[in-house]
Design an enzyme around this catalytic site. Structure first.
Site, mmCIF file in Angstrom:
data_model
loop_
_atom_site.group_PDB
_atom_site.id
_atom_site.type_symbol
_atom_site.label_atom_id
_atom_site.label_comp_id
_atom_site.label_asym_id
_atom_site.label_seq_id
_atom_site.Cartn_x
_atom_site.Cartn_y
_atom_site.Cartn_z
ATOM 1 N N GLU A 173 71.476 61.985 43.844
ATOM 2 C CA GLU A 173 70.783 60.730 43.535
ATOM 3 C C GLU A 173 69.429 61.000 42.883
ATOM 4 O O GLU A 173 69.049 60.343 41.910
ATOM 5 C CB GLU A 173 70.570 59.919 44.808
ATOM 6 C CG GLU A 173 71.824 59.291 45.375
ATOM 7 C CD GLU A 173 71.548 58.562 46.677
ATOM 8 O OE1 GLU A 173 72.000 57.403 46.809
ATOM 9 O OE2 GLU A 173 70.887 59.126 47.556
ATOM 10 N N GLU A 174 68.702 61.952 43.431
ATOM 11 C CA GLU A 174 67.382 62.270 42.889
ATOM 12 C C GLU A 174 67.484 62.692 41.428
ATOM 13 O O GLU A 174 66.701 62.256 40.579
ATOM 14 C CB GLU A 174 66.738 63.378 43.724
ATOM 15 C CG GLU A 174 65.286 63.633 43.383
ATOM 16 C CD GLU A 174 64.648 64.674 44.289
ATOM 17 O OE1 GLU A 174 63.450 64.969 44.081
ATOM 18 O OE2 GLU A 174 65.328 65.200 45.194
ATOM 19 N N GLY A 175 68.461 63.541 41.123
ATOM 20 C CA GLY A 175 68.639 63.979 39.747
ATOM 21 C C GLY A 175 69.087 62.856 38.824
ATOM 22 O O GLY A 175 68.567 62.693 37.718
#
Length: 497
Positions: A173-175
């Site tokens: 998700e962060e990426g």
């Protein structure tokens, strides 16, 4: 005189009905144009707001976003209006005293109350997303992680905003959200342009995300994220390397040098003349290195610098595993990575480190960048301190290591070459908004990016008004022409009797 009276009586323009029709026609045309102008006149915009707290491993930051209220879920452009860096370390550092994690956020939340109009407080969503620092704490001590989140949630629920919860973001998700942020701010998604890859570097993890024609997700489904945005489909490759943020990699490099439990090490990644006493227990209190702690060692060791970039690069390579790959191609640690494609934006620690080192200009050949970093690393520690008196010594001491790690990660880890390295932009902001995952996260949760391309008016406001005006004039002329049968009677000379 009687002839003039007779002419006046016969003149149809002087009849009450004709005068009435003409006046009504003119009034109708004026009303049509006026309504068209007023109805489509741009109004003073009203805004909606969203707040995201980025709870990273080394610190927490708050971002406030706004967008036109009348264009919600359509074409309203979201922009960052304010940011606030929370004083102190990241919330994961408060594992032994969770209440302080919640208290640390209060100063920035008070700022948010001032920057968001009071009439919008109750409807403004507030999110907290935690990244690799809390991922590591959750691995190490899930109970402590839960207590930190409980304290943070209780603190944020007291704010006047609509708190939507606090949670740990996955690395994927962060990426992915970082990629959405970069391309949204560059207007590449809405216009269907070639997308920009996203390179994110934090204290505890690093992410790489990009679209590649050679990647369909079949070879490594876990690294595939599909988006449909503005009517376009994107199959995104993304991977997050936990423990490969710059702070945790430094721990791994020090662990590699202290695996035999020595009382002193000579570190090529720190400047010549640097010397500090460090504690073994503090060094190894992270899940990234805890299993590597030597069985027998003194309580402390002396960390001595010798400043050699090329030796430092060899040391940094020791934290990567290039020996295994079950796929057609890999980055490192046996992780699949397709061929790099397109331009890339590198942000967060990438930008801050390379900006300090004056190495953000990627038009400079890669070899020249390495030579410049080698000169910096070989500069004596006393000289470095004199050149940068305003920077905390802890951070100043680590720039040689961090710069070497960044170049090694990009070239040896992600396989950037001299040619593709020039396609990287080191960025802090895009059009006034910080590059990072927070904006993409909020856009996703508020559905601000439609799956399909929104419909647009056929004409802009000015063009619409112009067309209405021309049509009104044509109608007026047609009205006048419709009275043409009456013209000869109006132009007849009066008969004198």
């Amino acid at each position: 005189m009687s002839g003039q009276r007779e002419m006046k009586e016969r003149n149809p323009w002087h009849t009450p009905l004709t005068i009435f029709i003409a006046v009504v026609g003119v009034i109708a045309i004026v009303a049509l144009v006026t309504v068209a102008v007023l109805q489509n006149k741009p109004l003073i915009p009203k805004y909606k707001y969203g707040i995201v707290l980025d709870a990273g491993s080394s610190h927490t930051a708050m971002y406030i976003y706004e967008w036109p209220a009348e264009k919600d879920n359509n074409t309203g452009r979201v922009e960052q209006t304010h940011s606030c860096k929370v004083k102190g370390p990241g919330i994961s550092s408060y594992a032994s005293d969770p209440k302080k994690a919640g208290q640390s956020l209060q100063v920035c939340m008070k700022e948010a109350e001032r920057f968001v109009p009071s009439e919008r407080h109750e409807e403004t969503p507030l999110y907290l997303g935690a990244t690799a620092g809390m991922r590591l704490l959750n691995i190490e001590n899930s109970t402590a992680s839960d207590q930190v989140f409980q304290a943070v949630s209780e603190s944020l629920q007291k704010s006047p905003f609509s708190f939507q919860g606090a949670r740990i973001l996955s690395g994927q998700e962060e990426g992915a959200f970082g990629w959405v942020t970069v391309n949204y701010l560059d207007d590449r998604l809405k216009q269907g342009l070639e997308t920009t890859g996203a390179l994110d570097l934090g204290g505890a993890s690093t992410q790489i995300s990009f679209v590649s024609d050679a990647f369909d997700g079949s070879e490594s489904p876990n690294n595939s994220v599909n988006f449909r945005l503005y009517g376009n489909d994107y199959n995104l490759y993304t991977h997050s390397f936990l423990c490969y943020g710059k702070d945790q990699v430094l721990r791994m490099a020090l662990a590699h040098q202290t695996k035999s439990g020595p009382g002193s090490i000579s570190d090529p990644c720190f400047h010549n003349g640097y010397s500090e006493s460090k504690n073994y227990m503090t060094l190894y209190n992270s899940p990234c290195v805890s299993k590597r702690k030597p069985v027998s060692s003194p309580a402390d060791f002396t960390h001595v610098g010798k400043g050699n970039f090329y030796q430092c690069q060899e040391l940094v390579k020791s934290v990567f595993d290039f020996t295994q790959c079950k796929y057609t191609q890999c980055s490192f640690n046996g992780v699949y990575q397709p061929t790099l494609q397109g331009p890339f934006g590198a942000f967060s620690a990438y930008y801050f480190v390379m900006n300090f080192l004056n190495l953000t200009d990627t038009s400079v050949p890669l070899q020249s960048v390495k030579e410049a970093l080698a000169r910096y690393c070989s500069t004596p520690w006393e000289t470095i301190k004199k050149q940068h008196p305003g920077i905390k010594l802890k951070y100043l001491a680590e720039y040689c290591f961090s710069g070497t790690y960044i170049l090694t990660l990009l070239t040896e880890g992600y396989n950037f070459t001299s040619e593709t390295f020039s396609k990287i932009r080191f960025i802090k902001q895009i059009k006034g908004s910080d590059a990072g995952w927070t904006l993409g996260y909020m856009l996703n949760l508020t559905n601000m990016i439609p799956a399909e391309a929104p419909d647009t008016p056929l004409l802009p406001h000015a063009g619409y008004v112009s067309v209405i005006t021309v049509i009104a004039l044509v109608l007026f002329l047609l009205f006048v022409l419709s009275l043409r049968p009456l013209w000869p009677r109006c132009s007849q000379k009066p008969q004198i009797v």
